[in-house]
Motif scaffolding. Structure first.
Motif, PDB file in Angstrom:
ATOM      1  N   ASN A  36       5.664   0.501  68.582  1.00  0.00           N
ATOM      2  CA  ASN A  36       6.896  -0.277  68.434  1.00  0.00           C
ATOM      3  C   ASN A  36       8.069   0.569  67.939  1.00  0.00           C
ATOM      4  OD1 ASN A  36       6.211  -3.076  69.167  1.00  0.00           O
ATOM      5  ND2 ASN A  36       4.703  -2.867  67.521  1.00  0.00           N
ATOM      6  N   SER A  37       7.845   1.874  67.760  1.00  0.00           N
ATOM      7  CA  SER A  37       8.948   2.752  67.373  1.00  0.00           C
ATOM      8  C   SER A  37       9.460   3.489  68.601  1.00  0.00           C
ATOM      9  CB  SER A  37       8.476   3.763  66.319  1.00  0.00           C
ATOM     10  OG  SER A  37       7.588   4.712  66.896  1.00  0.00           O
ATOM     11  N   GLY A  38      10.731   3.873  68.553  1.00  0.00           N
ATOM     12  CA  GLY A  38      11.325   4.558  69.695  1.00  0.00           C
ATOM     13  C   GLY A  38      11.588   3.604  70.843  1.00  0.00           C
ATOM     14  N   GLU A  39      12.253   4.102  71.887  1.00  0.00           N
ATOM     15  CA  GLU A  39      12.515   3.284  73.067  1.00  0.00           C
ATOM     16  C   GLU A  39      11.208   3.017  73.814  1.00  0.00           C
ATOM     17  OE1 GLU A  39      15.411   1.915  73.769  1.00  0.00           O
ATOM     18  OE2 GLU A  39      16.177   2.832  71.943  1.00  0.00           O
ATOM     19  N   VAL A  40      11.207   1.939  74.609  1.00  0.00           N
ATOM     20  CA  VAL A  40      10.015   1.628  75.399  1.00  0.00           C
ATOM     21  C   VAL A  40       9.675   2.816  76.291  1.00  0.00           C
ATOM     22  CG1 VAL A  40       9.015   0.089  77.129  1.00  0.00           C
ATOM     23  CG2 VAL A  40      10.507  -0.836  75.346  1.00  0.00           C
ATOM     24  N   PHE A  41      10.687   3.391  76.935  1.00  0.00           N
ATOM     25  CA  PHE A  41      10.498   4.643  77.676  1.00  0.00           C
ATOM     26  C   PHE A  41      11.197   5.745  76.906  1.00  0.00           C
ATOM     27  CE2 PHE A  41      11.621   8.019  80.570  1.00  0.00           C
ATOM     28  CZ  PHE A  41      10.452   8.199  81.295  1.00  0.00           C
ATOM     29  N   ASP A  42      10.414   6.617  76.313  1.00  0.00           N
ATOM     30  CA  ASP A  42      10.970   7.775  75.616  1.00  0.00           C
ATOM     31  C   ASP A  42      10.499   9.020  76.357  1.00  0.00           C
ATOM     32  OD1 ASP A  42      11.317  10.009  73.765  1.00  0.00           O
ATOM     33  OD2 ASP A  42      11.882   8.446  72.329  1.00  0.00           O
ATOM     34  N   PRO A  43      11.413   9.758  77.005  1.00  0.00           N
ATOM     35  CA  PRO A  43      10.992  10.878  77.860  1.00  0.00           C
ATOM     36  C   PRO A  43      10.229  11.963  77.118  1.00  0.00           C
ATOM     37  CG  PRO A  43      13.383  10.863  77.539  1.00  0.00           C
ATOM     38  CD  PRO A  43      12.874   9.565  77.025  1.00  0.00           C
ATOM     39  N   ALA A  44      10.474  12.117  75.813  1.00  0.00           N
ATOM     40  CA  ALA A  44       9.787  13.168  75.061  1.00  0.00           C
ATOM     41  C   ALA A  44       8.299  12.892  74.908  1.00  0.00           C
ATOM     42  CB  ALA A  44      10.428  13.334  73.688  1.00  0.00           C
ATOM     43  N   THR A  45       7.881  11.637  75.104  1.00  0.00           N
ATOM     44  CA  THR A  45       6.464  11.286  74.946  1.00  0.00           C
ATOM     45  C   THR A  45       5.720  11.240  76.274  1.00  0.00           C
ATOM     46  OG1 THR A  45       6.870   8.891  75.078  1.00  0.00           O
ATOM     47  CG2 THR A  45       7.032   9.918  72.907  1.00  0.00           C
ATOM     48  N   VAL A  46       6.413  11.525  77.384  1.00  0.00           N
ATOM     49  CA  VAL A  46       5.760  11.500  78.693  1.00  0.00           C
ATOM     50  C   VAL A  46       4.781  12.672  78.800  1.00  0.00           C
ATOM     51  CG1 VAL A  46       6.103  11.718  81.190  1.00  0.00           C
ATOM     52  CG2 VAL A  46       7.675  10.328  79.827  1.00  0.00           C
ATOM     53  N   VAL A  47       3.543  12.363  79.114  1.00  0.00           N
ATOM     54  CA  VAL A  47       2.519  13.401  79.276  1.00  0.00           C
ATOM     55  C   VAL A  47       2.416  13.813  80.737  1.00  0.00           C
ATOM     56  CG1 VAL A  47       0.100  14.005  78.922  1.00  0.00           C
ATOM     57  CG2 VAL A  47       1.259  12.493  77.294  1.00  0.00           C
ATOM     58  N   ASP A  48       2.386  12.831  81.634  1.00  0.00           N
ATOM     59  CA  ASP A  48       2.325  13.121  83.062  1.00  0.00           C
ATOM     60  C   ASP A  48       3.111  12.084  83.837  1.00  0.00           C
ATOM     61  OD1 ASP A  48       0.718  15.486  83.694  1.00  0.00           O
ATOM     62  OD2 ASP A  48      -0.895  14.430  82.668  1.00  0.00           O
ATOM     63  N   ARG A  49       3.653  12.512  84.963  1.00  0.00           N
ATOM     64  CA  ARG A  49       4.373  11.615  85.874  1.00  0.00           C
ATOM     65  C   ARG A  49       4.036  12.036  87.297  1.00  0.00           C
ATOM     66  NH1 ARG A  49       8.470  11.069  89.288  1.00  0.00           N
ATOM     67  NH2 ARG A  49       8.836  13.304  89.282  1.00  0.00           N
ATOM     68  N   ILE A  50       3.857  11.059  88.195  1.00  0.00           N
ATOM     69  CA  ILE A  50       3.466  11.350  89.567  1.00  0.00           C
ATOM     70  C   ILE A  50       4.287  10.501  90.527  1.00  0.00           C
ATOM     71  CG2 ILE A  50       1.576   9.663  89.435  1.00  0.00           C
ATOM     72  CD1 ILE A  50      -0.008  11.458  91.348  1.00  0.00           C
ATOM     73  N   ASP A  51       4.812  11.108  91.580  1.00  0.00           N
ATOM     74  CA  ASP A  51       5.528  10.372  92.619  1.00  0.00           C
ATOM     75  C   ASP A  51       4.520   9.690  93.536  1.00  0.00           C
ATOM     76  OD1 ASP A  51       7.981  11.068  91.726  1.00  0.00           O
ATOM     77  OD2 ASP A  51       8.350  12.634  93.201  1.00  0.00           O
ATOM     78  N   LEU A  52       4.789   8.435  93.874  1.00  0.00           N
ATOM     79  CA  LEU A  52       3.937   7.701  94.807  1.00  0.00           C
ATOM     80  C   LEU A  52       4.628   7.715  96.168  1.00  0.00           C
ATOM     81  CD1 LEU A  52       3.004   4.703  92.490  1.00  0.00           C
ATOM     82  CD2 LEU A  52       1.691   6.764  92.923  1.00  0.00           C
ATOM     83  N   THR A  53       4.133   8.546  97.065  1.00  0.00           N
ATOM     84  CA  THR A  53       4.777   8.725  98.366  1.00  0.00           C
ATOM     85  C   THR A  53       3.790   8.649  99.519  1.00  0.00           C
ATOM     86  OG1 THR A  53       4.544  11.126  98.167  1.00  0.00           O
ATOM     87  CG2 THR A  53       6.611  10.161  97.410  1.00  0.00           C
ATOM     88  N   ALA A  54       2.549   8.257  99.236  1.00  0.00           N
ATOM     89  CA  ALA A  54       1.524   8.231 100.285  1.00  0.00           C
ATOM     90  C   ALA A  54       1.691   7.003 101.172  1.00  0.00           C
ATOM     91  CB  ALA A  54       0.129   8.235  99.670  1.00  0.00           C
ATOM     92  N   ASN A  55       1.134   7.087 102.362  1.00  0.00           N
ATOM     93  CA  ASN A  55       1.180   5.983 103.318  1.00  0.00           C
ATOM     94  C   ASN A  55       0.047   5.004 103.014  1.00  0.00           C
ATOM     95  OD1 ASN A  55       1.771   4.404 105.541  1.00  0.00           O
ATOM     96  ND2 ASN A  55       0.563   5.665 106.942  1.00  0.00           N
ATOM     97  N   THR A  56       0.139   4.356 101.847  1.00  0.00           N
ATOM     98  CA  THR A  56      -0.916   3.459 101.386  1.00  0.00           C
ATOM     99  C   THR A  56      -0.318   2.408 100.472  1.00  0.00           C
ATOM    100  OG1 THR A  56      -3.081   3.383 100.311  1.00  0.00           O
ATOM    101  CG2 THR A  56      -1.464   4.893  99.408  1.00  0.00           C
ATOM    102  N   GLN A  57      -1.108   1.374 100.164  1.00  0.00           N
ATOM    103  CA  GLN A  57      -0.619   0.275  99.338  1.00  0.00           C
ATOM    104  C   GLN A  57      -1.292   0.202  97.972  1.00  0.00           C
ATOM    105  OE1 GLN A  57      -1.553  -3.005 101.933  1.00  0.00           O
ATOM    106  NE2 GLN A  57       0.305  -2.773 103.148  1.00  0.00           N
ATOM    107  N   ILE A  58      -2.302   1.032  97.754  1.00  0.00           N
ATOM    108  CA  ILE A  58      -3.010   1.047  96.468  1.00  0.00           C
ATOM    109  C   ILE A  58      -3.145   2.492  96.013  1.00  0.00           C
ATOM    110  CG2 ILE A  58      -5.096   0.381  95.213  1.00  0.00           C
ATOM    111  CD1 ILE A  58      -5.685  -1.622  97.443  1.00  0.00           C
ATOM    112  N   ALA A  59      -2.819   2.764  94.772  1.00  0.00           N
ATOM    113  CA  ALA A  59      -2.912   4.124  94.244  1.00  0.00           C
ATOM    114  C   ALA A  59      -3.627   4.101  92.898  1.00  0.00           C
ATOM    115  CB  ALA A  59      -1.517   4.736  94.085  1.00  0.00           C
TER     116      ALA A  59
END
Length: 707
Positions: A587-610
């Motif tokens: 409950n501290s910090g913003e809901v999205f705080d970029p400094a706490t991001v561990v991993d991020r992945i782009d979803l660009t596949a030709n599919t509906q479930i990842a």
């Protein structure tokens, strides 16, 4: 140069930063004020990064105008890396506390209001506490022009397939580099890279025959070139409609085909595609100039008899004639290696002679294949419930099957493992020495990058099946952001992507799930930020899961999954990405705080479930998946309707044995140096943070998987 210097430098640094956490700064003769540099450093730290001493020293020499331009470009790149370039407005702005404290009735009414109106209920955000979690900053190092181009050359020399992101980076460099001959390597080892790179050279007007013919050696190389030139799939897993080639282009392709030895058998592997390509190339118009090509097309078009290698092997195996099969396979050691399991099963207890024949040709088998065969037979005697398969192509649609294979004699398995290891040691011993070598045991959790073809663009480049240690903290926060609109000239319509998390025990029995159908758990500390069903301006969803509370009630695995409820595939969306953060005080910090991001992945596949990742809470590791599932048409596209597939993927990903970087580097160390126990005694270091790391993909694929 024919390109804008400033624009080139910005894009070059963007690629360099993303791939290696390095940037180029050309020192000047000025002195940057400390206050300006300190302010910039603080803003960079807010995104989870910091600068190395060498980079700071170079920045201090810049005039203010140059520094501000560099800083703005860096901030833009860093925001894209962690996902901080878009606004985050969850349905419940005071998540997670607000969701945990709101009554069931109010949660229901808020969801009903949103589903009917597509509007988010008005909710006043509270002032959130300052972020209390400790953040480990990622270091940005000072790079160089030569270091950047060495990175690109290593990518071209990779002995495995590369991702779409890799290809886009290479294409940009090839298009904009003015000294193309200095950039190009002497050899391109992987066949898919041959087609892609030569096609890129042709599009950029930088390909003459002497420059490209050294790379094109087989008929399939020519086919891949034609496919790449037509913007198709160079893996040849999918069919490609060929573009209309000009007369000069047709002559080029036919001329390259003419120089290939014995093209007919190679062309018969992809007969239908060659027939379609022949209809465009018109080889009969040039039959006097390219007679071998004309003859090959004549065989294909008129089904003239031609006994192929594959046909002879299959006939022998059909009649259980292992003697004949082995005799044929000795001609092609790589195919021999891939069929060893089948051959050893057929021979049963009398299989040891097959290993002896394989030993006679093992030195002609590619390094990547030997490593995979070695690991396969090392664990062949251990029973597995499922076998995991990754079909060739650009979409990571893995599937699993029950493992019903009969056992193989243990002595035969041991013999194959020994043959592979000794062959690799002899091969690596011919490479330059490494001196004293320190090998970090944690590399056992990181897999060898055999195929990155379908790997998604991510904050960190990882190999499927790799296990990453979780940072300190008790709360995992998953996040999803997507946007509907127009992509490639087509409207997506209303787009609803759902973020879900399935919870399972240590034998993969279902415990509970958190999703739009279950916003909070009655047994664990877990909550969803609220279901948003349209994203004209972008939308986000979050899930918080408290690790100790899940473990207390018998949970072990958490499977994060994304479901396109409205049916669009991710590749058709303007933007869609997901990731996870680690929090100690949710409950501290913003809901999205970029400094706490561990991993991020782009979803660009030709599919509906990842399925981006699986969390093993008992071992506090994240198993990198980057997988797609096929949608079941009989169910809504949500986590409840795909439990069987999710569990199968989870079991397979947590039990399948693959070659690790520790295995690979250990062989190099034994063959080329001396293992030592202390890092400070080593001239060569293989570790997570220093020396050659799991994230140095280009170097691993080009220098340590060389045949």
């Amino acid at each position: 140069m024919q390109f804008n210097e400033k624009g080139y430098a910005i894009m070059q640094n963007d690629i360099y930063l993303r791939r290696s956490r390095k940037v180029i700064v050309v020192p000047e003769q000025s002195k940057l004020p400390d206050a300006q540099l300190a302010t910039a450093m603080k803003n960079i730290a807010a995104l989870g990064f910091t600068c190395s001493p060498a980079l700071l020293a170079a920045l201090r020499t810049l005039p203010e105008v140059s520094f501000i331009r560099w800083y703005k470009a860096l901030i833009h790149s860093l925001k894209k890396l962690v996902g901080a370039h878009v606004p985050y407005r969850p349905m419940y702005p005071n998540f997670p506390q607000q969701v945990m404290e709101t009554s069931d009735a109010e949660l229901y009414l808020n969801a009903w209001f949103h589903y009917v109106t597509n509007k988010v209920p008005e909710m006043e955000p509270i002032d959130r506490e300052i972020l209390q979690s400790k953040v480990k900053l990622d270091m940005i190092e000072l790079g160089s022009e030569e270091g950047f181009f060495q990175l690109m050359r290593q990518l071209m020399e990779a002995n495995t397939s590369i991702s779409d992101t890799d290809k886009k980076d290479l294409a940009w460099v090839i298009e904009h580099d003015h000294d193309i001959d200095a950039l190009l390597p002497d050899a391109i080892r992987h066949k898919e890279q041959v087609g892609f790179i030569v096609a890129t050279l042709l599009r950029s007007g930088k390909a003459d025959v002497t420059r490209i013919q050294r790379y094109v050696k087989t008929a399939t190389d020519v086919l891949r070139l034609a496919v790449a030139w037509s913007d198709g799939d160079v893996s040849l897993a999918a069919n490609t409609p060929f573009r209309k080639f000009t007369r000069a282009e047709r002559r080029l392709l036919l001329g390259l085909l003419e120089q290939c030895p014995n093209p007919i058998e190679d062309m018969l592997r992809y007969r239908d595609r060659w027939v379609r390509l022949g209809e465009i190339l018109h080889p009969s118009e040039y039959k006097s100039r390219y007679p071998l090509s004309q003859e090959a097309f004549d065989v294909l078009r008129n089904d003239r008899p031609y006994a192929t290698f594959g046909h002879r092997v299959e006939e022998a195996l059909r009649y259980f004639d292992t003697d004949q099969a082995v005799e044929q396979l000795l001609e092609r050691p790589g195919e021999f290696a891939r069929r060893l399991d089948h051959l050893l099963r057929l021979e049963g207890a009398e299989a040891s002679w097959i290993a002896s024949f394989f030993e006679s040709v093992a030195d002609r088998v590619a390094t990547a294949v030997l490593l995979q065969v070695m690991t396969h037979f090392k664990y062949r005697q251990y029973s597995n419930e499922l076998r995991l398969f990754f079909p060739k192509g650009n979409v990571a649609k893995a599937f699993s099957l029950p493992d019903t294979r009969p056992p193989i004699a243990s002595d035969a398995c041991a013999a194959v493992v020994e043959i592979c290891e000794q062959t690799l040691l002899a091969r690596f011993a011919k490479l330059p020495g490494l001196g004293n070598v320190y090998l970090d045991a944690q590399l056992q959790n990181y897999m060898v990058p055999f195929s990155q073809r379908s790997a998604s663009k991510a904050l960190r480049t990882l190999v499927r099946g790799s296990k990453l240690a979780m940072p300190e903290g008790d709360t995992i926060r998953f996040f999803l952001w997507w946007k509907e609109g127009v992509a490639d000239g087509k409207s997506t319509g209303r787009t609803d992507i759902d973020l879900s998390a399935g919870l399972y025990d240590d034998v993969w029995n279902y415990k509970e799930h958190i999703s739009y159908t279950n916003l909070r758990s009655a047994r664990y500390k877990a909550a969803h930020s609220g279901d948003i069903v349209a994203a004209p301006h972008g939308a986000c969803e979050f899930i918080d899961i408290d690790i100790p509370s899940v473990i207390k009630y018998g949970g072990r695995y958490i499977v994060a999954s994304l479901h396109s409820f409205t049916g669009q595939v991710y590749s058709d969306l303007p933007e869609c990405f997901a990731g996870w953060m680690m929090r100690q005080h949710p409950n501290s910090g913003e809901v999205f705080d970029p400094a706490t991001v561990v991993d991020r992945i782009d979803l660009t596949a030709n599919t509906q479930i990842a399925i981006p990742a699986i969390l093993d809470l008992a071992e506090r590791t994240v198993i990198w998946c980057d997988l797609a599932l096929t949608r079941n048409p009989n169910f809504y596209n949500n986590v409840e309707g795909h439990q069987t597939g999710v569990v199968a993927m989870g079991k397979a990903m947590t039990t399948t044995a693959k070659p690790s970087l520790y295995d690979l580097f250990r062989l190099h160390a034994l063959a080329r140096g001396q293992l030592v126990e202390r890092e400070e005694e080593a001239q060569t270091v293989f570790a997570l943070q220093r020396g050659v790391t799991p994230f140095d993909m280009e170097e691993i694929m080009s220098s340590f998987l060389s045949s």
